[in-house]
Design a protein around this motif. Sequence first.
Motif, mmCIF file in Angstrom:
data_model
loop_
_atom_site.group_PDB
_atom_site.id
_atom_site.type_symbol
_atom_site.label_atom_id
_atom_site.label_comp_id
_atom_site.label_asym_id
_atom_site.label_seq_id
_atom_site.Cartn_x
_atom_site.Cartn_y
_atom_site.Cartn_z
ATOM 1 N N LEU A 262 -14.089 -24.036 -42.903
ATOM 2 C CA LEU A 262 -15.303 -23.216 -42.839
ATOM 3 C C LEU A 262 -15.368 -22.401 -41.553
ATOM 4 O O LEU A 262 -15.823 -21.260 -41.557
ATOM 5 N N SER A 263 -14.909 -22.979 -40.464
ATOM 6 C CA SER A 263 -14.916 -22.271 -39.191
ATOM 7 C C SER A 263 -14.031 -21.034 -39.248
ATOM 8 O O SER A 263 -14.413 -19.954 -38.787
ATOM 9 N N VAL A 264 -12.862 -21.171 -39.824
ATOM 10 C CA VAL A 264 -11.964 -20.022 -39.967
ATOM 11 C C VAL A 264 -12.599 -18.972 -40.885
ATOM 12 O O VAL A 264 -12.613 -17.772 -40.573
ATOM 13 N N ALA A 265 -13.143 -19.419 -42.012
ATOM 14 C CA ALA A 265 -13.763 -18.485 -42.958
ATOM 15 C C ALA A 265 -14.964 -17.775 -42.333
ATOM 16 O O ALA A 265 -15.118 -16.553 -42.465
ATOM 17 N N LEU A 266 -15.812 -18.538 -41.630
ATOM 18 C CA LEU A 266 -16.987 -17.936 -41.002
ATOM 19 C C LEU A 266 -16.606 -17.038 -39.829
ATOM 20 O O LEU A 266 -17.261 -16.027 -39.583
ATOM 21 N N GLY A 267 -15.546 -17.394 -39.137
ATOM 22 C CA GLY A 267 -15.051 -16.523 -38.074
ATOM 23 C C GLY A 267 -14.567 -15.196 -38.628
ATOM 24 O O GLY A 267 -14.868 -14.124 -38.075
ATOM 25 N N ALA A 268 -13.836 -15.240 -39.727
ATOM 26 C CA ALA A 268 -13.365 -14.006 -40.364
ATOM 27 C C ALA A 268 -14.538 -13.187 -40.891
ATOM 28 O O ALA A 268 -14.568 -11.957 -40.741
ATOM 29 N N PHE A 269 -15.515 -13.872 -41.477
ATOM 30 C CA PHE A 269 -16.702 -13.170 -41.968
ATOM 31 C C PHE A 269 -17.437 -12.484 -40.823
ATOM 32 O O PHE A 269 -17.865 -11.337 -40.944
ATOM 33 N N GLY A 270 -17.561 -13.181 -39.704
ATOM 34 C CA GLY A 270 -18.221 -12.589 -38.545
ATOM 35 C C GLY A 270 -17.475 -11.376 -38.025
ATOM 36 O O GLY A 270 -18.085 -10.350 -37.707
ATOM 37 N N ALA A 271 -16.159 -11.483 -37.965
ATOM 38 C CA ALA A 271 -15.351 -10.391 -37.424
ATOM 39 C C ALA A 271 -15.296 -9.184 -38.354
ATOM 40 O O ALA A 271 -15.243 -8.045 -37.893
ATOM 41 N N HIS A 272 -15.317 -9.428 -39.646
ATOM 42 C CA HIS A 272 -15.136 -8.324 -40.592
ATOM 43 C C HIS A 272 -16.389 -7.970 -41.379
ATOM 44 O O HIS A 272 -16.569 -6.818 -41.753
ATOM 45 N N GLY A 273 -17.237 -8.940 -41.637
ATOM 46 C CA GLY A 273 -18.417 -8.678 -42.453
ATOM 47 C C GLY A 273 -19.677 -8.395 -41.655
ATOM 48 O O GLY A 273 -20.551 -7.663 -42.106
ATOM 49 N N LEU A 274 -19.769 -8.976 -40.464
ATOM 50 C CA LEU A 274 -20.983 -8.800 -39.669
ATOM 51 C C LEU A 274 -20.826 -7.776 -38.551
ATOM 52 O O LEU A 274 -21.817 -7.329 -37.994
ATOM 53 N N GLU A 275 -19.598 -7.444 -38.243
ATOM 54 C CA GLU A 275 -19.310 -6.593 -37.086
ATOM 55 C C GLU A 275 -20.136 -5.303 -37.061
ATOM 56 O O GLU A 275 -20.615 -4.892 -36.019
ATOM 57 N N LYS A 276 -20.340 -4.707 -38.204
ATOM 58 C CA LYS A 276 -21.069 -3.432 -38.267
ATOM 59 C C LYS A 276 -22.531 -3.591 -38.686
ATOM 60 O O LYS A 276 -23.261 -2.618 -38.734
ATOM 61 N N THR A 277 -22.936 -4.825 -38.978
ATOM 62 C CA THR A 277 -24.299 -5.008 -39.488
ATOM 63 C C THR A 277 -25.230 -5.712 -38.514
ATOM 64 O O THR A 277 -26.441 -5.675 -38.715
ATOM 65 N N VAL A 278 -24.684 -6.390 -37.490
ATOM 66 C CA VAL A 278 -25.540 -7.068 -36.513
ATOM 67 C C VAL A 278 -25.242 -6.548 -35.109
ATOM 68 O O VAL A 278 -24.145 -6.067 -34.838
ATOM 69 N N GLU A 279 -26.223 -6.671 -34.253
ATOM 70 C CA GLU A 279 -26.067 -6.253 -32.863
ATOM 71 C C GLU A 279 -25.007 -7.111 -32.177
ATOM 72 O O GLU A 279 -24.826 -8.280 -32.538
ATOM 73 N N LYS B 21 -25.050 -8.703 -29.459
ATOM 74 C CA LYS B 21 -25.645 -9.952 -28.960
ATOM 75 C C LYS B 21 -25.590 -11.041 -30.032
ATOM 76 O O LYS B 21 -25.230 -12.186 -29.763
ATOM 77 N N TYR B 22 -25.930 -10.673 -31.264
ATOM 78 C CA TYR B 22 -25.942 -11.645 -32.346
ATOM 79 C C TYR B 22 -24.528 -12.000 -32.806
ATOM 80 O O TYR B 22 -24.273 -13.125 -33.234
ATOM 81 N N LEU B 23 -23.623 -11.053 -32.702
ATOM 82 C CA LEU B 23 -22.234 -11.339 -33.045
ATOM 83 C C LEU B 23 -21.653 -12.372 -32.078
ATOM 84 O O LEU B 23 -20.900 -13.262 -32.487
ATOM 85 N N GLU B 24 -22.034 -12.305 -30.813
ATOM 86 C CA GLU B 24 -21.603 -13.302 -29.830
ATOM 87 C C GLU B 24 -22.192 -14.673 -30.156
ATOM 88 O O GLU B 24 -21.526 -15.698 -29.991
ATOM 89 N N ILE B 25 -23.429 -14.689 -30.594
ATOM 90 C CA ILE B 25 -24.060 -15.949 -31.002
ATOM 91 C C ILE B 25 -23.292 -16.554 -32.171
ATOM 92 O O ILE B 25 -23.024 -17.759 -32.208
ATOM 93 N N TRP B 26 -22.922 -15.721 -33.136
ATOM 94 C CA TRP B 26 -22.142 -16.176 -34.288
ATOM 95 C C TRP B 26 -20.815 -16.780 -33.822
ATOM 96 O O TRP B 26 -20.423 -17.854 -34.265
ATOM 97 N N LYS B 27 -20.136 -16.078 -32.905
ATOM 98 C CA LYS B 27 -18.846 -16.553 -32.397
ATOM 99 C C LYS B 27 -18.983 -17.907 -31.702
ATOM 100 O O LYS B 27 -18.105 -18.765 -31.823
ATOM 101 N N THR B 28 -20.080 -18.097 -30.978
ATOM 102 C CA THR B 28 -20.310 -19.386 -30.328
ATOM 103 C C THR B 28 -20.409 -20.496 -31.379
ATOM 104 O O THR B 28 -19.816 -21.569 -31.220
ATOM 105 N N GLY B 29 -21.128 -20.231 -32.455
ATOM 106 C CA GLY B 29 -21.219 -21.209 -33.537
ATOM 107 C C GLY B 29 -19.864 -21.547 -34.123
ATOM 108 O O GLY B 29 -19.543 -22.713 -34.369
#
Length: 123
Positions: A14-31, A33-41
């Motif tokens: 799940l960590s790998v999948a969520l990391g990929a989602f954050g890098a590719h799916g959220l990169e253009k949709t969240v600020e 600051k929030y992308l860094e929060i996601w990465k910390t998780g």
Amino acid sequence: MKLFIILGALNALLSVALGAFGAHGLEKTVEPKYLEIWKTGVHYQMFHAVGLLVIGILLGKVPASSLLSWSGWMMFIGIILFSGSLYILTVTKISVLGAITPLGGVAFLVAWVLVIIAAVKYL
């Protein structure tokens, strides 16, 4: 023993999948600051997924250790509270969820203290 290895592997997946989602799916949709929060998780989820794997392996050596079992459950709870609250915070921007994150951090700390005690006592 087997359960914590499965939980560890599942959380690593799940960590790998969520990391990929954050890098590719959220990169253009969240600020950023929030992308860094996601990465910390994601990072903390992976660290503690490995911790769960280690606990599962250690339980193979010390099967009767309630200290290690409690440690595994605390790590799992920590992942849910810490990483889960950061993921939800990122996508909802509901800042009150940040109050849950430290509870997960405390669960992580307790888990590692229990590993230390178990190592001193049994290994």
